[in-house]
Design a protein around this motif. Structure first.
Motif, mmCIF file in Angstrom:
data_model
loop_
_atom_site.group_PDB
_atom_site.id
_atom_site.type_symbol
_atom_site.label_atom_id
_atom_site.label_comp_id
_atom_site.label_asym_id
_atom_site.label_seq_id
_atom_site.Cartn_x
_atom_site.Cartn_y
_atom_site.Cartn_z
ATOM 1 N N GLY A 281 -0.174 6.222 9.572
ATOM 2 C CA GLY A 281 -0.253 6.883 8.063
ATOM 3 C C GLY A 281 0.834 6.326 7.294
ATOM 4 O O GLY A 281 0.644 6.723 6.034
ATOM 5 N N ILE A 282 2.013 5.751 7.727
ATOM 6 C CA ILE A 282 3.101 5.327 6.782
ATOM 7 C C ILE A 282 3.641 3.873 6.996
ATOM 8 O O ILE A 282 4.187 3.388 5.926
ATOM 9 N N ARG A 283 3.308 3.337 7.870
ATOM 10 C CA ARG A 283 3.405 1.778 7.974
ATOM 11 C C ARG A 283 2.531 0.965 7.347
ATOM 12 O O ARG A 283 1.483 0.977 7.787
ATOM 13 N N VAL A 284 2.752 0.288 6.428
ATOM 14 C CA VAL A 284 1.688 -0.431 5.445
ATOM 15 C C VAL A 284 2.503 -1.893 5.319
ATOM 16 O O VAL A 284 3.632 -2.103 5.355
ATOM 17 N N PRO A 285 1.534 -2.728 4.926
ATOM 18 C CA PRO A 285 2.032 -4.175 4.701
ATOM 19 C C PRO A 285 2.619 -4.307 3.362
ATOM 20 O O PRO A 285 2.298 -3.509 2.598
ATOM 21 N N ARG B 151 -2.984 7.220 14.598
ATOM 22 C CA ARG B 151 -3.141 8.301 13.517
ATOM 23 C C ARG B 151 -3.568 7.565 12.280
ATOM 24 O O ARG B 151 -3.701 6.091 12.490
ATOM 25 N N ASN B 152 -3.423 8.301 11.131
ATOM 26 C CA ASN B 152 -4.038 7.702 9.820
ATOM 27 C C ASN B 152 -3.116 8.194 8.633
ATOM 28 O O ASN B 152 -2.383 8.856 8.759
ATOM 29 N N LYS B 153 -3.731 7.757 7.568
ATOM 30 C CA LYS B 153 -3.319 8.434 6.212
ATOM 31 C C LYS B 153 -2.966 10.049 6.058
ATOM 32 O O LYS B 153 -3.759 10.608 6.976
ATOM 33 N N GLY B 154 -2.159 10.285 5.774
ATOM 34 C CA GLY B 154 -1.817 11.929 5.546
ATOM 35 C C GLY B 154 -0.993 12.190 6.795
ATOM 36 O O GLY B 154 -0.419 13.285 6.837
ATOM 37 N N THR B 155 -0.457 11.591 7.885
ATOM 38 C CA THR B 155 0.330 11.840 8.838
ATOM 39 C C THR B 155 1.509 10.979 8.723
ATOM 40 O O THR B 155 1.876 10.041 7.984
ATOM 41 N N THR B 156 2.551 11.460 9.602
ATOM 42 C CA THR B 156 3.956 10.863 9.539
ATOM 43 C C THR B 156 4.001 9.721 10.848
ATOM 44 O O THR B 156 4.971 9.087 11.203
ATOM 45 N N PHE B 157 2.940 9.880 11.524
ATOM 46 C CA PHE B 157 2.636 8.660 12.467
ATOM 47 C C PHE B 157 2.507 7.295 11.789
ATOM 48 O O PHE B 157 2.232 7.212 10.614
ATOM 49 N N SER C 219 0.768 -1.047 -0.102
ATOM 50 C CA SER C 219 0.011 0.003 0.136
ATOM 51 C C SER C 219 0.888 1.104 0.091
ATOM 52 O O SER C 219 1.925 1.188 0.259
ATOM 53 N N ASP C 220 0.308 2.429 -0.439
ATOM 54 C CA ASP C 220 1.200 3.512 -0.435
ATOM 55 C C ASP C 220 0.977 4.505 0.839
ATOM 56 O O ASP C 220 1.489 5.369 1.117
ATOM 57 N N ASN C 221 0.057 3.956 1.676
ATOM 58 C CA ASN C 221 -0.263 4.800 2.994
ATOM 59 C C ASN C 221 -1.072 4.074 3.813
ATOM 60 O O ASN C 221 -1.600 3.223 3.689
ATOM 61 N N GLY C 222 -1.264 4.404 5.214
ATOM 62 C CA GLY C 222 -2.024 3.875 6.203
ATOM 63 C C GLY C 222 -3.432 4.322 5.700
ATOM 64 O O GLY C 222 -3.772 4.743 4.806
ATOM 65 N N GLY C 223 -4.374 3.487 6.502
ATOM 66 C CA GLY C 223 -5.851 3.748 6.622
ATOM 67 C C GLY C 223 -6.360 5.086 6.673
ATOM 68 O O GLY C 223 -5.682 5.916 7.058
ATOM 69 N N THR C 224 -7.435 5.266 5.944
ATOM 70 C CA THR C 224 -7.987 6.677 6.172
ATOM 71 C C THR C 224 -8.455 6.823 7.616
ATOM 72 O O THR C 224 -8.543 6.110 8.411
#
Length: 173
Positions: free
Chosen positions: A34-38, A25-31, A10-15
């Motif tokens: 928002g950035i850790r994806v499978p 946090r979620n998509k759009g953040t640097t937490f 994936s390109d980003n975490g969930g919405t």
């Protein structure tokens, strides 16, 4: 199927409506949420089915892997920002310490982060308020315990890494 590499990520975490537990946090953040994806890779005969890795990587690490697998060469004087992540997995190398950077701008908001080993520093502003955080991802993947006030030397070190990266990798907007 026996000679094809399949890479799925994936390109980003969930919405905001997603459940990213235990990540924060979620998509759009640097937490992490928002950035850790499978990422899942299938490469019969090269990567054993069921192999799992905790090797920190970033999406552009796959570029170096794909070019090597394809037998292509990068132009002289050019280099990849990432590493050949699949070579590490394929050869069973021990986890490599990585320094990874993120930057996101949208309107007046800017979010930046640096991860060096297990330590992660986040800086964000909405144009009015600026916030900073420090997390030890090895012991706190959910980023629940901000260590900013407790580890000033780590904060200075990571801020320096981020500032140096910012000079090297200038933003375009």
């Amino acid at each position: 199927a026996e000679d094809t590499v399949v890479i799925f990520n994936s390109d980003n975490g969930g919405t905001g409506s997603a459940r990213n537990t235990p990540l924060s946090r979620n998509k759009g953040t640097t937490f992490e949420g928002g950035i850790r994806v499978p990422a899942v890779v299938s490469w019969p005969g090269r990567i054993t089915a069921g192999t799992a890795s905790d090797q920190p990587c970033i999406t552009f690490d796959f570029s170096a892997s794909i070019v090597r697998i394809a037998g292509a060469k990068i132009p002289p004087g050019r280099d990849f920002d990432g590493i050949d992540i699949l070579k590490l997995i394929e050869t069973g190398k021990p986890l490599q310490k990585r320094t990874l950077f993120w930057r996101k701008r949208r309107g007046l908001s800017t979010r930046k982060a640096v991860r060096d080993g297990d330590m992660k520093y986040i800086w964000e502003t909405n144009g009015k308020k600026t916030s900073e955080y420090l997390f030890d991802l090895k012991n706190d993947v959910g980023e629940k315990h901000d260590l900013l006030a407790k580890r000033p030397a780590q904060v200075r070190r990571l801020k320096t890494l981020l500032a140096n990266w910012e000079k090297e990798v200038r933003h375009t907007r």
